[in-house]
Design an enzyme around this catalytic site. Structure first.
Site, PDB file in Angstrom:
ATOM      1  N   VAL A  12       0.841  -1.207   0.000  1.00 58.30           N
ATOM      2  CA  VAL A  12       0.000   0.000   0.000  1.00 58.30           C
ATOM      3  C   VAL A  12       0.871   1.251   0.000  1.00 58.30           C
ATOM      4  CG1 VAL A  12      -1.731   1.335   1.276  1.00 58.30           C
ATOM      5  CG2 VAL A  12      -1.983  -1.145   1.072  1.00 58.30           C
ATOM      6  N   SER A  38      14.523  -1.881   6.924  1.00 59.92           N
ATOM      7  CA  SER A  38      14.505  -1.135   5.663  1.00 59.92           C
ATOM      8  C   SER A  38      15.194   0.227   5.762  1.00 59.92           C
ATOM      9  CB  SER A  38      13.056  -0.918   5.198  1.00 59.92           C
ATOM     10  OG  SER A  38      12.453  -2.148   4.882  1.00 59.92           O
ATOM     11  N   ARG A  97     -10.313   2.991  13.820  1.00 53.27           N
ATOM     12  CA  ARG A  97     -11.583   3.186  13.092  1.00 53.27           C
ATOM     13  C   ARG A  97     -12.812   3.251  13.992  1.00 53.27           C
ATOM     14  NH1 ARG A  97     -10.052  -1.363   8.660  1.00 53.27           N
ATOM     15  NH2 ARG A  97      -8.567  -0.146   7.442  1.00 53.27           N
ATOM     16  N   CYS A 126     -11.012  -1.316   3.147  1.00 55.10           N
ATOM     17  CA  CYS A 126     -11.180  -1.224   1.691  1.00 55.10           C
ATOM     18  C   CYS A 126     -12.566  -1.686   1.230  1.00 55.10           C
ATOM     19  CB  CYS A 126     -10.094  -2.025   0.980  1.00 55.10           C
ATOM     20  SG  CYS A 126      -9.798  -3.654   1.693  1.00 55.10           S
ATOM     21  N   GLN A 153     -12.740 -11.009  -2.453  1.00 54.92           N
ATOM     22  CA  GLN A 153     -11.649 -10.073  -2.234  1.00 54.92           C
ATOM     23  C   GLN A 153     -10.317 -10.520  -2.832  1.00 54.92           C
ATOM     24  OE1 GLN A 153     -13.597  -8.686   1.983  1.00 54.92           O
ATOM     25  NE2 GLN A 153     -11.416  -8.370   1.725  1.00 54.92           N
ATOM     26  N   GLY A 157      -5.213  -7.613  -0.826  1.00 59.16           N
ATOM     27  CA  GLY A 157      -5.648  -7.140   0.479  1.00 59.16           C
ATOM     28  C   GLY A 157      -4.864  -7.784   1.613  1.00 59.16           C
ATOM     29  N   LYS A 205     -16.012  -5.540  10.321  1.00 57.68           N
ATOM     30  CA  LYS A 205     -15.627  -4.185   9.891  1.00 57.68           C
ATOM     31  C   LYS A 205     -16.702  -3.611   8.971  1.00 57.68           C
ATOM     32  CE  LYS A 205     -10.667  -5.186  10.011  1.00 57.68           C
ATOM     33  NZ  LYS A 205      -9.504  -5.543   9.165  1.00 57.68           N
ATOM     34  N   HIS A 234     -11.382  -5.718  -5.232  1.00 57.19           N
ATOM     35  CA  HIS A 234     -12.439  -6.425  -4.511  1.00 57.19           C
ATOM     36  C   HIS A 234     -13.769  -6.284  -5.252  1.00 57.19           C
ATOM     37  CE1 HIS A 234      -9.573  -6.965  -1.467  1.00 57.19           C
ATOM     38  NE2 HIS A 234      -9.992  -6.123  -0.545  1.00 57.19           N
TER      39      HIS A 234
END
Length: 329
Positions: A12, A38, A97, A126, A153, A157, A205, A234
């Site tokens: 993402v 990283s 959320r 999503c 989906q 994802g 969700k 999706h």
């Protein structure tokens, strides 16, 4: 605008960088952030190379906005630290959320709720984003009583590990498994872990976030989420029951005029949404719009969107655009 992308080396995160460039977001300084393994790697953004930094370094750099896509645990630990340093966090994980003190935003629906005081803003799931983009204008017109949704989906994802699993299975190579079962030539009726009620987290969700985004706890929502061997986006089969009757042509007209929604609905030309054509696009596509002949005031439709774009990166950046345009950061 100094912008930190937390999780910049992930699936993402990479799309976030791509969307920032495509939409010409006014980035004056990019701060790519990732895990310690990283740190020091270089990423390229608009022809300039930037070194990946660690979390504390990024906090100390005091970005204006931090776009988070690094998982719920990371967000719970680090988003408050960024916010305390004055950075506005837009978080793509599930961490915030359902927190009643945090806004859950799809810009086309409820960006007007945002204020300067919102230092941690949640980006919805999503699957939820693409569904509410279609539900919202119909709810305003006819008032939704109940939604039944089955999702199909994309493996994207789950992330890079799932894409690698599918590629390995295509090639007959034994490798690391993202899922408990093969995904090639299969459909797995489990997205995320199971909860005590028998539903998965992904299914719940869809239930909880829909109510919060549409600001209506009276809407009944039930969901089944399925993982399929698809990369492009999706898909959702959605059945909606309204309190009021509707006109099918009017439904199509309402959706046709909804910003961010594209109606693809012509049986004569076999025109309907598919992830194959949604991939790489920011719109939500809707088709197979038809009356549910088994139940009064009910309608069936098929909704498809690229889960890495509108379902994640694009929605996050649209929130940032709203904040910038309205001088909220």
């Amino acid at each position: 605008m100094r912008v930190a992308v937390v999780g910049a080396t992930g699936m993402v995160g990479e799309v976030m960088l791509q969307v920032l460039a495509e939409r010409n977001f006014p980035v004056t300084e990019l701060i790519p952030v990732a895990s310690e393994k990283s740190v020091g790697k270089e990423i390229e953004f608009k022809g300039t190379k930037y070194k990946v930094v660690g979390m504390q370094t990024a906090v100390d750099m005091k970005a204006d906005i931090a776009l988070f896509s690094a998982g719920g645990e990371t967000s719970l630990e680090w988003a408050p630290k960024f916010a305390a340093a004055g950075t506005t966090v837009i978080d793509n994980s599930s961490a915030w959320r359902m927190d009643p003190t945090k806004k859950l935003i799809v810009p086309e629906i409820n960006a007007s709720e945002l204020t300067k005081e919102d230092k941690i803003i949640a980006n919805p799931n999503c699957s939820t984003i693409q569904m509410v983009m279609v539900l919202n204008p119909l709810h305003k017109k006819y008032t939704i009583k109940r939604v039944i949704v089955s999702t199909y989906q994309s493996i994207t994802g789950t992330g890079v590990k799932a894409v690698q699993q599918l590629e390995n299975e295509y090639s007959g190579v034994q490798g690391e498994m993202a899922y408990k079962y093969p995904i090639h030539r299969n459909a797995i009726p489990q997205c995320d872990s199971f909860e005590e009620n028998g539903y998965t987290k992904e299914e719940m969700k869809l239930v909880k976030e829909t109510k919060k985004i549409l600001s209506d706890n009276s809407i009944a929502v039930t969901a089944t989420a399925i993982r399929i061997p698809v990369v492009g986006g999706h898909s959702e089969a959605v059945n909606i029951e309204f309190y009021n009757d509707y006109n099918l042509s009017e439904v199509r007209e309402i959706l046709h005029h909804t910003v961010g929604v594209v109606v693809q609905d012509n049986n004569d030309t076999y025109t309907y949404p598919m992830p194959l054509f949604a991939q790489g696009k920011d719109d939500v596509f809707v088709g197979r719009i038809r009356r549910d002949e088994s139940q009064p005031n009910s309608i069936n439709m098929w909704i498809v969107s690229d889960n890495l774009r509108k379902g994640a990166a694009t929605n996050t950046i649209q929130i940032a655009e709203y904040l910038a345009a309205n001088k909220l950061v």
